[in-house]
Design a protein around this motif. Structure first.
Motif, mmCIF file in Angstrom:
data_model
loop_
_atom_site.group_PDB
_atom_site.id
_atom_site.type_symbol
_atom_site.label_atom_id
_atom_site.label_comp_id
_atom_site.label_asym_id
_atom_site.label_seq_id
_atom_site.Cartn_x
_atom_site.Cartn_y
_atom_site.Cartn_z
ATOM 1 N N GLN A 33 0.790 -1.261 0.120
ATOM 2 C CA GLN A 33 -0.017 -0.025 -0.052
ATOM 3 C C GLN A 33 0.743 1.117 -0.115
ATOM 4 N N LYS A 34 2.120 1.249 0.420
ATOM 5 C CA LYS A 34 3.135 2.394 0.382
ATOM 6 C C LYS A 34 3.433 2.651 -1.132
ATOM 7 N N VAL A 35 3.231 1.594 -2.201
ATOM 8 C CA VAL A 35 3.863 1.850 -3.184
ATOM 9 C C VAL A 35 3.141 3.161 -4.188
ATOM 10 N N ALA A 36 2.012 2.837 -4.139
ATOM 11 C CA ALA A 36 1.137 4.015 -4.905
ATOM 12 C C ALA A 36 1.418 5.372 -4.257
ATOM 13 N N ILE A 37 1.708 5.535 -2.848
ATOM 14 C CA ILE A 37 1.980 6.796 -2.386
ATOM 15 C C ILE A 37 3.240 7.401 -2.999
ATOM 16 N N ALA A 38 4.403 6.549 -3.040
ATOM 17 C CA ALA A 38 5.475 6.495 -3.379
ATOM 18 C C ALA A 38 5.571 7.153 -5.041
ATOM 19 N N VAL A 39 4.885 6.358 -5.684
ATOM 20 C CA VAL A 39 4.825 6.893 -7.221
ATOM 21 C C VAL A 39 4.121 8.177 -7.378
ATOM 22 N N ASN A 40 2.964 8.660 -6.501
ATOM 23 C CA ASN A 40 2.233 9.740 -6.768
ATOM 24 C C ASN A 40 3.263 10.825 -6.692
ATOM 25 N N LYS A 41 4.262 10.931 -5.646
ATOM 26 C CA LYS A 41 5.199 11.946 -5.555
ATOM 27 C C LYS A 41 6.085 12.286 -6.685
ATOM 28 N N GLU A 42 6.000 11.139 -7.687
ATOM 29 C CA GLU A 42 6.914 11.225 -8.639
ATOM 30 C C GLU A 42 6.258 11.768 -9.923
ATOM 31 N N ILE A 43 4.928 12.033 -10.052
ATOM 32 C CA ILE A 43 4.008 12.485 -10.934
ATOM 33 C C ILE A 43 4.462 13.487 -11.887
ATOM 34 N N PRO A 44 5.303 14.594 -11.124
ATOM 35 C CA PRO A 44 5.669 15.926 -11.967
ATOM 36 C C PRO A 44 7.006 15.414 -12.569
ATOM 37 N N GLN A 45 7.675 14.493 -12.148
ATOM 38 C CA GLN A 45 9.096 14.045 -13.043
ATOM 39 C C GLN A 45 8.495 13.096 -14.269
ATOM 40 N N ILE A 46 7.492 12.323 -13.994
ATOM 41 C CA ILE A 46 6.869 11.552 -15.067
ATOM 42 C C ILE A 46 6.255 12.472 -15.934
ATOM 43 N N GLU A 47 5.628 13.560 -15.572
ATOM 44 C CA GLU A 47 4.928 14.419 -16.584
ATOM 45 C C GLU A 47 5.915 14.818 -17.381
ATOM 46 N N LYS A 48 7.087 15.306 -16.847
ATOM 47 C CA LYS A 48 8.206 16.080 -17.548
ATOM 48 C C LYS A 48 8.820 15.134 -18.917
ATOM 49 N N LEU A 49 8.923 13.997 -18.261
ATOM 50 C CA LEU A 49 9.540 12.976 -19.145
ATOM 51 C C LEU A 49 8.681 12.613 -20.243
ATOM 52 N N VAL A 50 7.212 12.467 -19.818
ATOM 53 C CA VAL A 50 6.447 12.157 -20.879
ATOM 54 C C VAL A 50 6.052 13.317 -22.039
ATOM 55 N N ALA A 51 6.082 14.393 -21.559
ATOM 56 C CA ALA A 51 6.019 15.602 -22.587
ATOM 57 C C ALA A 51 7.131 15.607 -23.504
ATOM 58 N N ALA A 52 8.525 15.201 -23.020
ATOM 59 C CA ALA A 52 9.656 15.195 -23.749
ATOM 60 C C ALA A 52 9.648 13.999 -24.539
ATOM 61 N N ILE A 53 9.076 12.844 -24.418
ATOM 62 C CA ILE A 53 9.226 11.843 -25.096
ATOM 63 C C ILE A 53 8.159 11.998 -26.508
ATOM 64 N N VAL A 54 6.898 12.396 -25.934
ATOM 65 C CA VAL A 54 5.905 12.692 -27.111
ATOM 66 C C VAL A 54 6.374 13.427 -28.059
ATOM 67 N N GLU A 55 7.129 14.571 -27.830
ATOM 68 C CA GLU A 55 7.576 15.603 -28.627
ATOM 69 C C GLU A 55 8.546 14.862 -29.723
ATOM 70 N N ARG A 56 9.442 13.926 -29.051
ATOM 71 C CA ARG A 56 10.294 13.277 -29.845
ATOM 72 C C ARG A 56 9.653 12.258 -30.592
ATOM 73 N N MET A 57 8.811 11.785 -30.140
ATOM 74 C CA MET A 57 8.162 10.394 -31.140
ATOM 75 C C MET A 57 7.231 10.822 -32.063
ATOM 76 N N LYS A 58 6.940 12.078 -32.027
ATOM 77 C CA LYS A 58 6.283 12.895 -33.418
ATOM 78 C C LYS A 58 7.129 13.171 -34.339
ATOM 79 N N LYS A 59 8.678 13.006 -34.091
ATOM 80 C CA LYS A 59 9.543 13.194 -34.927
ATOM 81 C C LYS A 59 10.221 11.767 -35.439
ATOM 82 N N GLY A 60 9.744 10.768 -34.848
ATOM 83 C CA GLY A 60 10.279 9.396 -35.320
ATOM 84 C C GLY A 60 10.892 8.887 -34.211
#
Length: 276
Positions: A33-60
């Motif tokens: 039950q502690k796992v989801a709480i720990a992951v929740n705290k990392e959402i800002p970093q995950i968001e930053k990563l996904v935004a950068a990935i999407v930008e790159r994947m649109k370029k191949g």
């Protein structure tokens, strides 16, 4: 001062071998039950990563996962689920594990200790600056991963890390560090447990949100899934029935004709417009 691994610290529970089965299961669940709480705290970093990935994947660009042991297997698993779930080629999300495919089922001695091996394997894919390299290691100390991130980052390739220790050597080699700190494992050092669960959750979040932003989901449906069995054909048929108000046989015919829910629906709408 030596790097301290929370993932290797003593379990909060003693005498596991003397516990009743119910106590073991309840305490494992309590830790999970502690796992989801720990992951929740990392959402800002995950968001930053996904935004950068999407930008790159649109370029191949592509996503490369690298890991060893459980972490490597989780990367390969996540990558392998993208083509059937979202109808994407298997060349866009690639999982590499220290020791190769043999290591998916059996440990390969010292495979993770080679600092240069990970990068050599990435070079075989002609990796470039549109790509993203994500290192996965519960400890954050795996040489196979650290070397790959170091070489990729030096060449201007986006790098990220997923580990369960704060400020790890691996994180120091990454542009974006994701660190769900889940604490000591129920069985001391068994990072296939909470750490593995946290990593699986993070990888699911990365690829699922990426696929949604790349248009591979409509509403809340997997409209590009591969029709690899009767269950999925039935699911796709019912999606088309709901979307187009067709009966089951009409919807199934359209699905099998076009090969995906999205293509079936798009084709139906194109034909309807031509006939207006």
């Amino acid at each position: 001062m030596a790097f301290q691994k929370i993932t290797e610290s003593d379990s909060l529970y003693n005498d596991l071998d003397k516990m009743s089965l119910r106590e073991i299961l309840e305490d494992i669940n309590k830790e999970d039950q502690k796992v989801a709480i720990a992951v929740n705290k990392e959402i800002p970093q995950i968001e930053k990563l996904v935004a950068a990935i999407v930008e790159r994947m649109k370029k191949g660009g592509r996503i490369f996962y690298l890991g060893a042991g459980t972490s490597g297997r989780l990367g390969v698993l996540d990558a392998s689920e993208i083509p059937p779930t979202y109808g994407m080629p298997n060349t866009l999300v690639i999982g590499l594990i220290a020791g190769g495919d043999t290591a998916l089922r059996n440990p390969v001695e010292a495979a993770e200790d080679d600092l240069e091996k990970g990068w050599k394997e990435l070079e075989a894919y002609h990796i470039n600056q549109n790509d993203t390299v994500i290192g996965i290691a519960a400890s954050g100390t795996t040489p196979y991963v650290i070397g790959a991130l170091r070489n990729a980052r030096a060449r201007g390739i986006l790098t990220a890390s997923v580990s369960c220790n704060p400020d790890s050597p691996m994180a120091n080699e990454a542009d974006i560090a994701i660190e769900p700190i889940v604490g000591p494992e129920f069985v001391t050092g068994s990072t296939r447990m909470k750490s593995g669960t946290a990593q699986k959750m993070v990888l699911n979040m990365i690829t699922t949100s990426t696929m949604i932003k790349l248009g591979r989901v409509k509403g809340n449906r997997m409209v590009n899934m591969q029709l690899t069995n009767q269950k999925l054909v039935d699911r796709g048929t019912r999606m088309i029935m709901e979307e187009l108000s067709l009966d089951y046989e009409q919807a199934k015919h359209l699905l099998l004709l076009h090969g995906s829910v999205k293509e079936a629906i798009d084709s139906f709408h194109r034909e309807w417009r031509l006939n207006q």
